[in-house]
Design a protein around this motif. Structure first.
Motif, PDB file in Angstrom:
ATOM      1  N   SER A 131       0.839  -1.194   0.000  1.00  0.00           N
ATOM      2  CA  SER A 131       0.000   0.000   0.000  1.00  0.00           C
ATOM      3  C   SER A 131       0.877   1.248   0.000  1.00  0.00           C
ATOM      4  O   SER A 131       2.037   1.210   0.444  1.00  0.00           O
ATOM      5  CB  SER A 131      -0.918   0.002   1.226  1.00  0.00           C
ATOM      6  OG  SER A 131      -0.156   0.086   2.419  1.00  0.00           O
ATOM      7  N   ILE A 132       0.335   2.351  -0.486  1.00  0.00           N
ATOM      8  CA  ILE A 132       1.077   3.605  -0.521  1.00  0.00           C
ATOM      9  C   ILE A 132       1.473   4.063   0.882  1.00  0.00           C
ATOM     10  O   ILE A 132       2.613   4.497   1.089  1.00  0.00           O
ATOM     11  CB  ILE A 132       0.271   4.691  -1.259  1.00  0.00           C
ATOM     12  CG1 ILE A 132       0.137   4.339  -2.749  1.00  0.00           C
ATOM     13  CG2 ILE A 132       0.942   6.061  -1.122  1.00  0.00           C
ATOM     14  CD1 ILE A 132       1.467   4.282  -3.499  1.00  0.00           C
ATOM     15  N   PRO A 133       0.589   3.988   1.887  1.00  0.00           N
ATOM     16  CA  PRO A 133       1.035   4.382   3.235  1.00  0.00           C
ATOM     17  C   PRO A 133       2.225   3.578   3.725  1.00  0.00           C
ATOM     18  O   PRO A 133       3.125   4.128   4.381  1.00  0.00           O
ATOM     19  CB  PRO A 133      -0.218   4.144   4.094  1.00  0.00           C
ATOM     20  CG  PRO A 133      -1.356   4.306   3.155  1.00  0.00           C
ATOM     21  CD  PRO A 133      -0.872   3.749   1.854  1.00  0.00           C
ATOM     22  N   ARG A 134       2.259   2.289   3.439  1.00  0.00           N
ATOM     23  CA  ARG A 134       3.409   1.481   3.859  1.00  0.00           C
ATOM     24  C   ARG A 134       4.680   1.892   3.119  1.00  0.00           C
ATOM     25  O   ARG A 134       5.764   1.909   3.694  1.00  0.00           O
ATOM     26  CB  ARG A 134       3.120  -0.009   3.635  1.00  0.00           C
ATOM     27  CG  ARG A 134       2.189  -0.622   4.663  1.00  0.00           C
ATOM     28  CD  ARG A 134       2.229  -2.133   4.626  1.00  0.00           C
ATOM     29  NE  ARG A 134       1.494  -2.731   5.735  1.00  0.00           N
ATOM     30  CZ  ARG A 134       1.577  -4.019   6.064  1.00  0.00           C
ATOM     31  NH1 ARG A 134       2.367  -4.825   5.358  1.00  0.00           N
ATOM     32  NH2 ARG A 134       0.887  -4.507   7.080  1.00  0.00           N
ATOM     33  N   LEU A 135       4.541   2.212   1.842  1.00  0.00           N
ATOM     34  CA  LEU A 135       5.708   2.687   1.091  1.00  0.00           C
ATOM     35  C   LEU A 135       6.164   4.045   1.610  1.00  0.00           C
ATOM     36  O   LEU A 135       7.367   4.320   1.668  1.00  0.00           O
ATOM     37  CB  LEU A 135       5.370   2.767  -0.400  1.00  0.00           C
ATOM     38  CG  LEU A 135       5.167   1.426  -1.125  1.00  0.00           C
ATOM     39  CD1 LEU A 135       4.713   1.664  -2.560  1.00  0.00           C
ATOM     40  CD2 LEU A 135       6.443   0.599  -1.099  1.00  0.00           C
ATOM     41  N   GLU A 136       5.227   4.893   1.985  1.00  0.00           N
ATOM     42  CA  GLU A 136       5.592   6.180   2.588  1.00  0.00           C
ATOM     43  C   GLU A 136       6.340   5.957   3.905  1.00  0.00           C
ATOM     44  O   GLU A 136       7.281   6.699   4.230  1.00  0.00           O
ATOM     45  CB  GLU A 136       4.332   7.020   2.839  1.00  0.00           C
ATOM     46  CG  GLU A 136       3.618   7.498   1.587  1.00  0.00           C
ATOM     47  CD  GLU A 136       4.249   8.755   0.991  1.00  0.00           C
ATOM     48  OE1 GLU A 136       5.324   9.154   1.457  1.00  0.00           O
ATOM     49  OE2 GLU A 136       3.658   9.320   0.056  1.00  0.00           O
ATOM     50  N   LEU A 137       5.939   4.942   4.663  1.00  0.00           N
ATOM     51  CA  LEU A 137       6.634   4.633   5.908  1.00  0.00           C
ATOM     52  C   LEU A 137       8.038   4.119   5.635  1.00  0.00           C
ATOM     53  O   LEU A 137       8.985   4.457   6.356  1.00  0.00           O
ATOM     54  CB  LEU A 137       5.830   3.592   6.701  1.00  0.00           C
ATOM     55  CG  LEU A 137       6.393   3.221   8.077  1.00  0.00           C
ATOM     56  CD1 LEU A 137       6.423   4.431   9.006  1.00  0.00           C
ATOM     57  CD2 LEU A 137       5.569   2.093   8.695  1.00  0.00           C
ATOM     58  N   LYS A 138       8.199   3.310   4.599  1.00  0.00           N
ATOM     59  CA  LYS A 138       9.534   2.844   4.230  1.00  0.00           C
ATOM     60  C   LYS A 138      10.404   4.010   3.763  1.00  0.00           C
ATOM     61  O   LYS A 138      11.615   4.025   4.001  1.00  0.00           O
ATOM     62  CB  LYS A 138       9.433   1.778   3.124  1.00  0.00           C
ATOM     63  CG  LYS A 138       8.833   0.467   3.586  1.00  0.00           C
ATOM     64  CD  LYS A 138       8.697  -0.514   2.452  1.00  0.00           C
ATOM     65  CE  LYS A 138      10.059  -1.049   2.024  1.00  0.00           C
ATOM     66  NZ  LYS A 138      10.687  -1.904   3.050  1.00  0.00           N
ATOM     67  N   ALA A 139       9.791   4.991   3.100  1.00  0.00           N
ATOM     68  CA  ALA A 139      10.539   6.185   2.701  1.00  0.00           C
ATOM     69  C   ALA A 139      10.995   6.971   3.923  1.00  0.00           C
ATOM     70  O   ALA A 139      12.121   7.485   3.964  1.00  0.00           O
ATOM     71  CB  ALA A 139       9.680   7.061   1.794  1.00  0.00           C
TER      72      ALA A 139
END
Length: 297
Positions: A131-139
């Motif tokens: 999900s985009i929120p998870r990718l934002e968290l990885k960023a």
């Protein structure tokens, strides 16, 4: 870089390996190459087979304009010893990649503001859907690691650190205790907060987020004179605004907690005739089994 060679998967890897960028200054261009190479693995073809037309067209476009990066000149000296120095890091993610970029902002005695790009880093998104929120968290996790790496050699300076993201969900994850979230989120928020506590994080709009350039990729011709990438957003807009949080528990991945209910049932002292017979038969059967084991031994 020659553009008349056959565009195969092997040649794509060979040409991309020549792009040496240890500080990530050309990250918005190189991330496009990373994304193309990842797409190659989604097709079932061999090393020396020609690239699919969609990948080949984009790869040729990058190679044709790659020489324009030679026009870019980056100053070796970022600030002076007598200025007020700050580190500002930005993170962003897209469906294809996520990125982090760090700037050094200094204000001299004449109140002149200087912003210099120090380092950037990108990673392609996992092939497995996230999900985009998870990718934002990885960023954000990538930014925390990059800020720690950049701030290491600058320990002798009293440097303030600021981290920025355009994801309100990430900010809300960082605002709560890690034990409140699902395991995936809890592990990453713990790592982030160990490096950059919540007070260092702020919200930035997507249009003012330079990490957006590196998470989506831009062409070499656009990178040459791209003010948002080289100097960050207008420093006068770097106010630490607090966004409104309107995220549901499902979006925030709150840890599910289950309650156990113990029920004690009291049986009456008196039992009926049928219950007595069942108990007597069961006791007789157990006694016979025990007796047979003794005789067998």
């Amino acid at each position: 870089m020659p553009i008349d060679r056959p565009n195969t998967k092997h040649q794509l890897l060979s040409d991309s390996a020549k792009l040496f960028d240890p500080f990530g200054w050309f990250a918005p261009v190189i991330v496009r190459v990373k994304i193309l190479y990842q797409k190659c693995w989604l097709y079932d073809f061999n090393w020396h087979d020609l690239l699919p037309p969609t990948i080949e067209e984009e790869w040729i476009e990058v190679k044709k304009t790659l020489h324009q990066l030679e026009q870019i000149k980056i100053p070796r000296w970022a600030s002076n010893y007598n200025s007020n120095v700050q580190l500002h890091g930005f993170s962003d993610a897209s469906e294809e990649a996520y990125a982090a970029v760090v700037y050094l902002r200094s204000v001299d005695y004449n109140n002149e503001v200087h912003v210099t790009l120090l380092a950037a880093k990108t990673k392609v998104a996992p092939v497995r859907q996230n999900s985009i929120p998870r990718l934002e968290l990885k960023a954000a996790e990538l930014l925390a690691k990059l800020m720690k790496q950049v701030a290491g050699p600058l320990k002798r300076f009293n440097i303030e650190r600021y981290a920025w993201t355009d994801s309100t969900i990430v900010l809300q994850w960082l605002s709560g205790h890690p034990c409140k979230w699902d395991t995936y989120v809890a592990n990453r928020t713990s790592l982030i907060l160990d490096v950059l506590p919540r007070k260092h994080w702020s919200h930035v709009t997507s249009k003012n987020n330079p990490a957006d350039c590196a998470s989506r990729g831009i062409s070499p011709s656009d990178l040459v004179n791209h003010p948002l990438w080289w100097t960050g957003p207008d420093s006068s807009t770097w106010n630490r605004e607090v966004p409104d949080y309107n995220n549901s528990e499902d979006t925030l991945e709150v840890r599910k907690r289950y309650k156990t209910l113990n029920i004690t049932v009291s049986l009456p002292v008196t039992t009926n005739v049928i219950e007595k017979q069942i108990i007597k038969q069961r006791s007789s059967l157990i006694a016979q089994l025990n007796l047979s084991r003794i005789d067998g031994s």
